[in-house]
Write a protein that holds these residues in place. Structure first.
Motif, PDB file in Angstrom:
ATOM      1  N   SER A   3       1.240  20.888 -72.059  1.00  0.00           N
ATOM      2  CA  SER A   3       2.128  21.920 -71.533  1.00  0.00           C
ATOM      3  C   SER A   3       2.774  21.510 -70.210  1.00  0.00           C
ATOM      4  CB  SER A   3       1.385  23.242 -71.371  1.00  0.00           C
ATOM      5  OG  SER A   3       0.326  23.116 -70.454  1.00  0.00           O
ATOM      6  N   HIS A  22       3.305  27.270 -64.325  1.00  0.00           N
ATOM      7  CA  HIS A  22       4.278  27.773 -65.298  1.00  0.00           C
ATOM      8  C   HIS A  22       5.207  28.807 -64.659  1.00  0.00           C
ATOM      9  CE1 HIS A  22       2.929  25.614 -68.795  1.00  0.00           C
ATOM     10  NE2 HIS A  22       1.677  25.989 -68.577  1.00  0.00           N
ATOM     11  N   LYS A  62       6.577  31.998 -71.565  1.00  0.00           N
ATOM     12  CA  LYS A  62       5.594  32.181 -72.637  1.00  0.00           C
ATOM     13  C   LYS A  62       4.238  31.620 -72.223  1.00  0.00           C
ATOM     14  CE  LYS A  62       4.669  30.710 -77.403  1.00  0.00           C
ATOM     15  NZ  LYS A  62       3.458  29.930 -77.125  1.00  0.00           N
ATOM     16  N   LYS A  63       4.223  30.422 -71.654  1.00  0.00           N
ATOM     17  CA  LYS A  63       2.962  29.792 -71.242  1.00  0.00           C
ATOM     18  C   LYS A  63       2.330  30.544 -70.070  1.00  0.00           C
ATOM     19  CE  LYS A  63       1.489  26.626 -73.046  1.00  0.00           C
ATOM     20  NZ  LYS A  63       0.623  26.567 -74.225  1.00  0.00           N
ATOM     21  N   GLU A 100       0.543  33.469 -71.405  1.00  0.00           N
ATOM     22  CA  GLU A 100      -0.715  33.066 -72.035  1.00  0.00           C
ATOM     23  C   GLU A 100      -1.820  32.837 -71.004  1.00  0.00           C
ATOM     24  OE1 GLU A 100      -0.059  29.597 -74.451  1.00  0.00           O
ATOM     25  OE2 GLU A 100       1.364  30.629 -75.739  1.00  0.00           O
ATOM     26  N   TRP A 101      -1.467  32.279 -69.836  1.00  0.00           N
ATOM     27  CA  TRP A 101      -2.466  31.965 -68.818  1.00  0.00           C
ATOM     28  C   TRP A 101      -2.789  33.158 -67.919  1.00  0.00           C
ATOM     29  CZ3 TRP A 101      -5.753  28.132 -68.740  1.00  0.00           C
ATOM     30  CH2 TRP A 101      -5.460  26.982 -69.473  1.00  0.00           C
TER      31      TRP A 101
END
Length: 109
Positions: free
Chosen positions: A6, A60, A103-104, A107-108
């Motif tokens: 990523s 991110h 998006k990442k 997620e985190w």
């Protein structure tokens, strides 16, 4: 240890942005291209370093913010000039990068 997958988009776009800013300066003498390329490229590479470490969310988030700035700035230039290269390409890459990193980051979170 290799960086996680990523982080690769941040490193890749950061390097491309640095090179693009330098090309703009050497080809046209554009100090704005050089400054923006150095700033945005450095921020993206820095975000890749954060993602590679223990700060995935922060990395991110930084990458999505930087990509969004690139998309807006170059998108305005594209609308003004109609030139696909480099304004349209950078705006499109900024949009794609921003979507990926948002998006990442979610997620985190």
């Amino acid at each position: 240890m290799a960086p996680p997958g990523s982080a690769h988009p941040a490193f890749g776009l950061g390097a491309l942005t640095l090179v693009g800013g330098a090309v703009g300066y050497f080809k046209k003498g554009s100090k704005a291209s050089l400054g923006a390329g150095l700033f945005c490229g450095s921020m993206l590479i820095g975000s890749g370093v954060l993602i590679s470490g223990e700060n995935q969310f922060e990395g991110h988030a930084l990458a999505s913010t930087t990509s969004g700035l690139m998309a807006v700035g170059m998108g305005q230039r594209y609308l003004k000039t109609g030139k696909v290269m480099p304004a349209g390409i950078v705006a499109a890459l900024g949009c794609v990068s921003m979507a990926y990193h948002v998006k990442k980051a979610i997620e985190w979170k």
